[in-house]
Design an enzyme around this catalytic site. Structure first.
Site, PDB file in Angstrom:
ATOM      1  N   ARG A   7       0.824  -1.219   0.000  1.00 25.97           N
ATOM      2  CA  ARG A   7       0.000   0.000   0.000  1.00 25.97           C
ATOM      3  C   ARG A   7       0.852   1.261   0.000  1.00 25.97           C
ATOM      4  O   ARG A   7       0.457   2.277  -0.573  1.00 25.97           O
ATOM      5  CB  ARG A   7      -0.921   0.004   1.219  1.00 25.97           C
ATOM      6  CG  ARG A   7      -2.033  -0.997   1.061  1.00 25.97           C
ATOM      7  CD  ARG A   7      -2.870  -1.049   2.306  1.00 25.97           C
ATOM      8  NE  ARG A   7      -4.008  -1.916   2.110  1.00 25.97           N
ATOM      9  CZ  ARG A   7      -4.695  -2.444   3.101  1.00 25.97           C
ATOM     10  NH1 ARG A   7      -4.351  -2.207   4.351  1.00 25.97           N
ATOM     11  NH2 ARG A   7      -5.726  -3.219   2.858  1.00 25.97           N
ATOM     12  N   LYS A  13     -18.420 -17.962   0.342  1.00 27.11           N
ATOM     13  CA  LYS A  13     -19.846 -17.871   0.645  1.00 27.11           C
ATOM     14  C   LYS A  13     -20.689 -17.161  -0.395  1.00 27.11           C
ATOM     15  O   LYS A  13     -20.323 -16.092  -0.872  1.00 27.11           O
ATOM     16  CB  LYS A  13     -20.007 -17.103   1.952  1.00 27.11           C
ATOM     17  CG  LYS A  13     -19.566 -17.877   3.165  1.00 27.11           C
ATOM     18  CD  LYS A  13     -19.921 -17.049   4.354  1.00 27.11           C
ATOM     19  CE  LYS A  13     -19.626 -17.731   5.666  1.00 27.11           C
ATOM     20  NZ  LYS A  13     -19.737 -16.747   6.744  1.00 27.11           N
ATOM     21  N   GLY A  68     -12.553  -4.201  -0.063  1.00 25.54           N
ATOM     22  CA  GLY A  68     -13.936  -3.857   0.288  1.00 25.54           C
ATOM     23  C   GLY A  68     -14.504  -2.787  -0.618  1.00 25.54           C
ATOM     24  O   GLY A  68     -15.672  -2.847  -1.032  1.00 25.54           O
TER      25      GLY A  68
HETATM   26  P1  AMP Z   1     -13.819 -15.020  -0.073  1.00 24.97           P
HETATM   27  O1  AMP Z   1     -13.125 -14.230   1.009  1.00 24.97           O
HETATM   28  O2  AMP Z   1     -15.285 -15.115   0.077  1.00 24.97           O
HETATM   29  O3  AMP Z   1     -13.380 -14.590  -1.448  1.00 24.97           O
HETATM   30  O4  AMP Z   1     -13.354 -16.508   0.140  1.00 24.97           O
HETATM   31  C1  AMP Z   1     -12.034 -16.897   0.052  1.00 24.97           C
HETATM   32  C2  AMP Z   1     -11.862 -18.167   0.793  1.00 24.97           C
HETATM   33  O5  AMP Z   1     -12.696 -19.155   0.245  1.00 24.97           O
HETATM   34  C3  AMP Z   1     -10.451 -18.713   0.721  1.00 24.97           C
HETATM   35  O6  AMP Z   1      -9.895 -18.714   1.997  1.00 24.97           O
HETATM   36  C4  AMP Z   1     -10.629 -20.125   0.218  1.00 24.97           C
HETATM   37  O7  AMP Z   1      -9.841 -21.073   0.904  1.00 24.97           O
HETATM   38  C5  AMP Z   1     -12.089 -20.399   0.475  1.00 24.97           C
HETATM   39  N1  AMP Z   1     -12.625 -21.422  -0.436  1.00 24.97           N
HETATM   40  C6  AMP Z   1     -12.592 -21.429  -1.763  1.00 24.97           C
HETATM   41  N2  AMP Z   1     -13.123 -22.543  -2.268  1.00 24.97           N
HETATM   42  C7  AMP Z   1     -13.527 -23.288  -1.217  1.00 24.97           C
HETATM   43  C8  AMP Z   1     -14.151 -24.566  -1.089  1.00 24.97           C
HETATM   44  N3  AMP Z   1     -14.469 -25.290  -2.172  1.00 24.97           N
HETATM   45  N4  AMP Z   1     -14.418 -25.003   0.146  1.00 24.97           N
HETATM   46  C9  AMP Z   1     -14.102 -24.277   1.235  1.00 24.97           C
HETATM   47  N5  AMP Z   1     -13.504 -23.072   1.181  1.00 24.97           N
HETATM   48  C10 AMP Z   1     -13.213 -22.570  -0.035  1.00 24.97           C
END
Ligand code: AMP
Length: 398
Positions: free
Chosen positions: A36, A201, A380
């Site tokens: 940053r 999620k 974000g």
């Molecule tokens: P996000 O912050 O929502 O972009 O999510 C990122 C996180 O999702 C990372 O830490 C990944 O390890 C996790 N992730 C991605 N694919 C999977 C999966 N199939 N099962 C569980 N966690 C996952």
């Protein structure tokens, strides 16, 4: 609003809101990742080269009640000096008040002053007008180069702008780059436009998917969130990640996509594991027929090919979120394959923007950051932008 590159800063004192919220070593307080800080250097350098003075203001961490030693910006002084080629940096141990006023008033052309952590005052996050006005008195030009906090209506990121005339406020180079690439994707995208959405999620990504249904031609859904969609379509997903309370939402998204003729691509197969561990036994399986007790932790070989073909045909690419648990070496192949496809498409003329948290970490980790058109620094903020929200830091200047 003025255009930064057209502005001559000679004899001006530029008050720059930067995002120096960098991680520090817990014992030594040394900067452990200066991404940053480096991102703000072109803006600082241009002002110094023009013969202007630079006053830097930032937050660091989340101080609760007033000043806290561990969140003092004095810890980054020596690192900043190094990044600016050994230049002495002045430091005001209070961002408003006498010392800041004195140091700002005596600042000469070509000099740099860093103010203490803005969040040592509660008024910063509250967007307090009187506090913003006090800050504004320190410089005669306001430059916002903190895209990472552009989604916050804080005193230094948004409210302060009203105390500067239209020709004395502007985005810095980093902010300009972020805003113009985000606008290009959102408002001037060349079609086909694929959005690659991954991560854990569905609930975190609903708004962004809904907004993209209005703009993209194709949406690739990978990562943990894809299994909620698989289950919604009647698939068998074993113990893969699933948000049962979002199944209805997933169905609605699929229906809306149908109605708008947006192609939703779900991974045809997955790399499944009998354990959430890098030592797990693994195998490839159709994503809608996962054995009981097993879970999908990455997209499979067929899905890599399926997604690569879509990406290669696209002219605009937005990527947010990994395709699997890329932090474990066994489950990073899918995310890497996407990075390769995005890099190839970019080389063939597509515009690609990687934005938001973990996909940025992934392209950096795999060494693909310079092979895509733009890597956003604002997790974000970029997410909220693609959710279709107006960012206060942008709106205050436009
Ligand atoms: P996000 O912050 O929502 O972009 O999510 C990122 C996180 O999702 C990372 O830490 C990944 O390890 C996790 N992730 C991605 N694919 C999977 C999966 N199939 N099962 C569980 N966690 C996952």
């Amino acid at each position: 609003m003025s255009k930064f590159s057209d502005f001559n800063f000679s004899n001006h004192k530029a008050l720059i809101r930067v995002d120096f919220n960098v991680p520090l070593d817990k014992q030594t307080f040394a900067v452990t990742d200066d991404t940053r800080m480096k991102a703000a250097l072109p803006t600082i350098q241009k002002i110094l080269n023009d013969g202007g003075g630079v006053i830097l203001m930032s937050h660091l961490g989340r101080p609760k009640e007033g000043p806290e030693e561990k969140y003092s910006l004095k810890h980054i002084l020596s690192h900043l000096k190094e990044l600016l080629g050994g230049k002495e940096i002045k430091f005001a141990d209070d961002c408003i008040g006498e010392s800041a006023i004195q140091l700002a008033a005596s600042l000469q052309a070509g000099e740099v002053l860093l103010l203490e952590n803005l969040r040592f005052y509660k008024q910063e996050e509250k967007g307090d007008e009187a506090f913003a006005e006090k800050l504004s008195k320190l410089g005669d030009v306001y430059v916002n180069d903190a895209f990472g906090t552009a989604h916050r209506a804080h005193a230094s990121t948004a409210i302060i702008a009203k105390f500067f005339p239209a020709d004395k406020k502007m985005f810095g180079l980093l902010m300009e780059g972020e805003v113009s690439s985000a606008e290009k994707v959102m408002h001037n995208s060349e079609k086909p436009f694929v959005a690659i959405i991954g991560g854990a999620k569905v609930s975190d990504k609903i708004l962004i998917i809904e907004n993209l249904l209005e703009r993209a031609t194709d949406i690739i859904i990978g990562g943990g969130m894809s299994y909620t969609f698989m289950k919604a379509k009647g698939g068998h997903i074993g113990k893969s990640l699933c948000e049962d309370e979002r199944i209805q939402t997933a169905l609605e998204i699929l229906d809306k996509a149908d109605a708008k003729a947006v192609n939703i691509h779900l991974p045809s197969d997955s790399l499944i594991a009998d354990n959430f561990s890098n030592d797990a036994n693994t195998s490839a399986a159709p994503s809608n027929a996962i054995t009981d007790g097993w879970m999908g932790l990455d997209i499979g070989p067929m899905a890599c090919e399926q997604f690569t073909n879509v990406i290669k045909q696209s002219k605009t690419i937005l990527w947010n979120g990994p395709m699997g648990v890329f932090e474990m070496s066994k489950f990073q192949h899918g995310t890497k394959a996407i990075a390769v496809a995005v890099a190839e498409a970019t080389q063939n003329g597509a515009f690609s923007l990687v934005g938001g948290g973990d996909s940025v970490a992934a392209v950096n980790q795999f060494g693909f950051a310079d092979k895509v058109s733009y890597v956003s620094t604002g997790g974000g903020a970029m997410l909220e932008y693609f959710e279709g929200k107006e960012l206060p830091g942008i709106a205050a200047l436009k």
